[in-house]
Write an enzyme that holds these catalytic residues in place. Structure first.
Site, PDB file in Angstrom:
ATOM      1  NE  ARG A 191      34.925  48.407  50.425  1.00 46.34           N
ATOM      2  CZ  ARG A 191      35.222  49.026  51.570  1.00 46.34           C
ATOM      3  NH1 ARG A 191      36.075  50.036  51.585  1.00 46.34           N
ATOM      4  NH2 ARG A 191      34.664  48.647  52.694  1.00 46.34           N
TER       5      ARG A 191
ATOM      6  CD  GLU B 175      38.416  48.392  55.512  1.00 45.96           C
ATOM      7  OE1 GLU B 175      37.526  47.982  54.772  1.00 45.96           O
ATOM      8  OE2 GLU B 175      38.215  49.236  56.392  1.00 45.96           O
TER       9      GLU B 175
ATOM     10  CD  GLU C 180      39.017  52.938  56.938  1.00 52.12           C
ATOM     11  OE1 GLU C 180      37.880  52.503  57.224  1.00 52.12           O
ATOM     12  OE2 GLU C 180      39.552  52.792  55.829  1.00 52.12           O
TER      13      GLU C 180
HETATM   14 ZN   LIG Z   1      36.931  51.053  55.719  1.00 49.59          ZN
END
Ligand SMILES: [Zn+2]
Ligand SMILES: [Zn+2]
Ligand SMILES: [Zn+2]
Lengths: 639, 639, 639
Positions: free
Chosen positions: B106, B145, B316
């Site tokens: 990713r 992120e 998170e």
């Molecule tokens: Zn994460």
């Protein structure tokens, strides 16, 4: 069983032809009866493409053979000549940084390159044609040390193309691959096999299923490379085919290669390996600096006996200092003999030293031989001679009471999903092996394809991350004691957590609901002493708790006969677990002092002192008395 | 203020549609009211370029929403599908070694690539069009992120081109750039912007002015990438826009990104972060292995409250072991709750756990969820439930008495010109933060753009290497206590030493004439105890000396109200300095035992025990008595 | 001999022209009489190809010269301007990873690139034409710090092409190369020089003969690069030519470069070098953090006196903290003076400080000068001034009683075939040097081309892996005491073990039959105390045994006059060996306390205290009494 043989590695092309006969006589005089030649000589056999010079090899074989030496002839495919790169410019392996691994040393090829694979088969076939029926040639060696210098994992274009074909064959449709790998996870889905690259230089870790399939493909490429030479040689010879493996190489499935060969051999460098591939820390390295790890060679002897389906040799035995480890000390006097005896104790058909004479040029000029560069005897020679003098008939190796399952695929799973910095499959398995050996137990290593465990009173299967179905069935049917875990059955074949949770061990009602990994300074104490380190699992289920952690969580569950271990025990805990299991299996254990080791071969027991101090045997080894000096070996009848 | 909410991250695309409704009911039953979805699902929303499948997302939103969950919808731009690379083969970031960072995980994109930026805005706009008015969608998350996996610094051709444009816009004429950077130094002068490359792979270090401008450009690229999606979403929705930042990422200016968003969120992984981004050493890591650093989360809570201009969440929250740190132990029982309470104490509007159910495939299969892979409850679930049960109205977060300035640009200066191996901006700022927190003080983090300090009785501005002019003015006008230094104002905007020498601090007649950096084993003792470590300055001027080094050199100069610190104090010195300054500011401090921490929220004080041992509160926290167990949290009215 | 001079490095192009005259006056007032300029100014001299601006340099030379400063003029070839890369895109060096080392700092060129070499000669010639007869120009410096930033070893295409030509010239026929290198070893044989690449990125180590030839070629490229500028300058000037070497750079043969120049200079950064190139460990670094290694500068002073054939300077003397080491502390007050005196004690004609004024921009803005960035005096200025005030006529440097052979080629052999992790040629030689200096002995360093040893009562030649034939003959003829070993004569010129075995030392009947390398924790004890560490040899022959190992093996063999050392002695053993040999040579030794050092210059003895504590001289240095403070220097007549 015939008396074990000693031999040596020799390079006629390195020395004047006038010297060959003298060398051969000296080998015979030293008690050697085997000589391996030819495995790096391609540039002398085919100096230019299609232009051959077999004359010197004809004469070398004749000279050595007529002196009474049996010849192991190597195919020279670990050292393609420089011209090969003109024919196959893309044949080089590519490292993880994307750089071709260039000409100028050895092993400069990618196993997946089909053009080079064909060239390798071609030269093997030509050698087979010429020497396959030569009476002096008693065995063949294909290539040299697969995987040495980290040469299995390659990211070449050839490997990428091969991987795509391999995937297409495995999955048929790319949507099945997407499903198996769970590529939906981060939108990693593919629409064609052509879109798939080797799992390298991704932004963060690649999908572990992607990585595992790549490791399988790479291992298959080694098998195919070897098989191509087997196919080329087979029609021309009845002599056994072999390959010389290395220590602690996990990058391909040695059992799979071994299935295509008659004999497994390996190259045993105890001092080098202690320095560059031991996990036991600096103090351990210091203590055994001149003796080598007391269990490392033994482990590989047992491993390659399994890979060779019973037939195995040491093809290269360290005879003095080597040149390639961070430090290269001389062995303690006696160790060359001890190492040889250890191999014989484990059933070696032959032990060959590397090399005959220290070569005064090129890469290995600081590697000891049995002769010095000036052709005078080096210290190893007398030790080899002493072993030769003492050799006589020995009983069959037989079956060891303990079986230890070793699985290369499991190591790929652990490497791919390490989870804790110290969590390494080999390290775990070797910890277990050491515990067994410290208890005086002899071990057979079992491949994951094993279907019958009945020969072994005690079977251990640590870290077997993916169950081989036949082994699981064999375990279910096994009469004896068996311990699996940790991480057994943790993954499906597609690198997924099984839906019903691991370990799915026959006869043990237990589920690993979660795991944690531990800093080296954060072990989890066990109630009876010792601790879990590195890896720890939390287990649920109806299986009785045989051992618990100090915090009350189950540590060992199941029955005396069939138990699952929910963590990585430290030495104290492993020692207890192994001795209890051996006791339950009816096997006597020994309390061996530091550095003392024992190996049984049929009715004979070998006792070896790996420590640098004399060790008293009284009350330690039944039937033995007195003191064993450093590097001493004792042979006695089993009690 | 409304009661804080709990939520969870969920991936409907990972599970059978038939399961969604049950999951939603279980979430509600666990006390959760928010669910984040969609942020990695691009390949399922647009399987081929221009071919869309929104049906499954329509149904997932409906199912979750109708169960009573508010939905946070993510744009999937952190995971461009494989086909995106066919359209934009040059979109990948390039690492410092010059290697493209490839597809297969990713964040495989370069922020500076304009083609991909447009694609990201396109998918964001389409999602906005479809779901912008959906009543279940209560907030949006853009991408995921930023900067994770070190993805801001890129040396791609796209970045090089963008950098040249950015420089041309900043300097107009290349001779002004040469002058500003001081390129005469080593004949590094340019004659055209086209000649300028990113500062990478130079023979020795590049010009720090070159590097700093590149860092600014890269940060601006993140801001622009985010802004493009903001622009695409805004017309379609009134729901707040957010991004989930990470811990200790300094590679872009979070305040600048935050200005374009309504809410800042962050991803809090206390155990992973302790292992992979703490400077406190191995013994600290051992002591807090199952609890996490007692100040790291608190720091980021305060940081992101500032980035979010008051509105912030934990998006998170670690619920059990993660999979990505060097070691991944399980939290001490109670820590999941404690971490949640800590966030609430700092004013979090919501805390969402990552993730709902442990996924049995792909990269994060060893990352715990609130459910196990077999859908049974994992330990974190009960802790979340317990927090949910205890939640009720809380006072407004209000303003903390202490302000601590944090500036991303300062970190780029320190990184670019490290001068001493341990000299790191975050480490310095975090040392100060820890000292404040160990004294029981609650902190507001202030961006460098702050123009009014009047809300804070005590302001600290360590390491602010380049003065933001408005802040300097605010400091001049500030009524309370303020301490700056070390390295404050050490550089001009063009990365030069100011002609009049640093720090040019209002109200303090002091000049740093030279500095030195110190080995860890060579601290410089302070007269009153403790020492400077790592960084030390020599100061001249008429400012009174408040503290001196043992060698007589000034250590803290100025007045009680306005002081400059001429070095990096160790813990002992920092503790003294902070307590004195707090006293001068009229703030009471506490003497908290090891691992105990306090945070005030309006009239409520939260007390948390991060140690693995019970701690007695008697005489420690005013109004509190008895013992707080490990991982225990206590709420009491402020004394 | 004239009184030594002090000077400074200055960059007129960095400062306003209006400032130059004031700077010049201040330099003179500080006691400085030399100024080095110009060595990084190419972009100001030739802003575009062929477009020159010498006006500013004319004026700078006039201003400085008329103020009474002698000018050392540098050629600016260490900093080719950006446009040079348009003309020679392939001129960059390429690192071991295969990456070009790019523009943006300095030294961005490959020594082997002939196009750039011609450009460098061109600018040198132009400067020579213009300033060669300028009366203010008292010396020339060519380029700057060859080899700094690891810039000798390059794998560029230009280097590959040059290497092939170099090999063709050396071997004539490629079959002779194959034979010399022993390429038969792993089928590495070539059929054309065009097939040969630089020895880089091979699968495992390249043939050491291949690597050694490449190292020779690279060193020759440095010599040729320098010689091209010498040839361009020589016709235009009678002023001496020089180059400023660095500390512990072994990548090219400094003696060979030095043969083409009149003066050797070097850049002495005691604190930086202690941090980034000492082998002595962390405790040593801590103890001498503010003083520098007490022997490192002395060694290089003696080395460059030899490289300069007697004429040598310190061209850059650290005047305060630098900016490039892992830690950059300030020197202990007095050390700048002590370092200057140490250089003078070793015979320096001049010591120049780097730099005049701390520059407030670009890469070295944190590097101290004699002035601060605000032009106020930095602490170093007063120390320079104090030395200037105390300078007067000194006796000739004369010849030291001890000769120590240093050979760059030997270091390439050790690096190429390390055999043990700690085995480094410089470290060995420097260990010996330290032992000599701790015994109060002054040392001359001797190049391997030395043909007459008669000036030295004691000669040491450790680690001289390949015998230079004239030196071997000189040793045979030597009247005094000589010790060689370990590893002396270990290889032939072709990097092979000599057939008759090493060391082939005249007058010593000894053969090294094998060697071993040792872990740091596995020393081999010597019978008389101390031990061999890292490297140990086993010796046979009729030579008497002067010292033995505790295990009885010979450690030092031969005679009092001519001895061979069979290992790497630790400090205890080296101290004994050195003192005994000095005694045999009729040289008095001293027992110097920790940190105290002595150097004799003719009839004058310099005593220097490198420790951070005062040291009593009573009974320590004959003729000296009282206490020497930290950083103190004492001059006294030799006893
Ligand atoms: Zn994460
Ligand atoms: Zn081998
Ligand atoms: Zn310099």
């Amino acid at each position: 069983m015939p008396t074990p043989k000693l031999g040596v590695c020799y390079y006629p092309e390195h020395w004047p032809e006038a010297r060959w006969a003298l060398d051969a006589r000296m080998m015979r005089a030293a008690g050697l009866s085997l000589v391996r030649i030819g495995e790096f000589a391609w540039s002398r056999l085919e100096p230019r493409p299609g232009e051959f010079d077999f004359g010197w090899l004809d004469r070398a074989i004749a000279t050595l053979g007529e002196a009474g030496l049996g010849i192991v002839l190597g195919t020279p495919t670990a050292t393609p000549p420089r011209w090969m790169l003109e024919r196959h410019p893309d044949m080089l392996a590519v490292d993880a940084e994307g750089r071709p691994r260039k000409f100028g040393s050895r092993r400069h090829y990618c196993f997946a390159h089909e053009g080079y694979r064909a060239e390798a088969a071609r030269i093997a076939g030509l050698l087979g044609e010429r020497y396959g029926r030569n009476p002096h040639v008693v065995a063949w060696q294909i290539d040299n040390e697969y995987g040495c210098h980290d040469t299995v994992v390659s990211y070449s274009d050839a490997a990428a193309r091969g991987f795509r074909r391999w995937l297409a064959a495995r999955y048929g449709d790319v949507s099945r691959l997407d499903e198996a790998w769970g590529n939906v996870f981060w939108s990693m889905e593919y629409t064609a096999f052509e879109e798939i690259d080797p799992p390298n230089l991704t932004v963060t870790e690649a999908n572990p299923a992607h990585t595992l399939d790549y490791r399988r493909f790479l291992s298959d490429a080694v098998v195919a490379f070897n098989a191509a030479q087997v196919a080329a040689l087979r029609p021309h010879t009845d002599a056994p085919l072999s390959h010389n493996y290395m220590g602690r190489i996990l990058s391909f499935d040695h059992f799979a290669v071994g299935r295509d060969l008659e004999i497994a051999t390996w190259d045993s460098y105890p001092l080098g390996f202690l320095e560059d591939r031991s996990d036991q820390g600096e103090d351990w390295r210091r203590r055994f600096a001149r003796q080598g790890d007391p269990d490392f060679q033994a482990f590989h002897h047992d491993l390659y006996r399994a890979v060779g389906k019973g037939r195995w040799w040491v093809m290269e035995q360290q005879p003095g200092p080597v040149n390639w480890a961070p430090h290269n000390p001389a062995p303690l006097p006696g160790m060359v003999a001890l190492w040889t005896w250890e191999a014989i104790a484990h059933g070696a058909e032959a032990v060959c030293y590397f090399r005959w004479r220290q070569v005064p040029f090129a890469q290995e000029q600081m590697h000891a031989g049995l002769l010095r560069p000036d052709a005078a005897p080096a210290p190893g020679l007398a030790e080899a001679r002493a072993v030769a003098d003492a050799l006589d008939d020995l009983p069959e190796t037989g079956t060891a009471p303990v079986g230890l399952v070793v699985d290369y695929q499991a190591s790929w799973v652990w490497e791919t999903e390490r989870q804790g910095a110290e969590c390494d499959y080999f390290r775990l398995v070797f910890d277990v092996y050491r515990a067994l050996r410290c208890a005086g137990l002899s071990v057979d290593i079992l491949p994951p394809t094993t279907r019958d465990l009945s020969a072994h009173a005690l079977v251990l299967a640590p870290g077997l991350a993916i169950w081989p179905e036949p082994l699981r069935e064999a375990l279910a049917a096994h009469d004896g004691i068996a311990i699996a875990g940790p991480r057994t059955g943790a993954k499906t074949d597609a690198f997924r957590i099984p839906e019903a949770l691991p370990p799915q061990m026959p006869g043990v009602d237990a589920r690993v609901t979660r795991i944690e990994t531990l800093r080296d300074d954060c072990p989890v104490a066990l109630a009876e002493g010792g601790a879990f380190r590195f890896w720890r699992e939390f287990v649920e289920g109806d299986a009785p708790v045989l051992e618990a952690c100090a915090d009350g969580e189950p540590a060992l569950v199941g029955t005396r006969e069939r138990a699952y271990l929910a963590g990585w025990p430290d030495d104290i805990a492993l020692d207890r677990i192994v001795r209890r299991a051996a006791g339950a299996a009816g096997l006597a254990t020994l309390a061996l002092p530091d550095g003392l080791r024992v190996r049984d071969r049929g009715s004979v027991r070998f006792v070896m002192n790996y420590s640098a101090e004399p060790v008293s045997l009284d009350g330690v080894v039944p039937g033995a008395t007195g003191t064993l000096p450093p590097a001493g070996t004792l042979r006695l009848p089993r009690a």
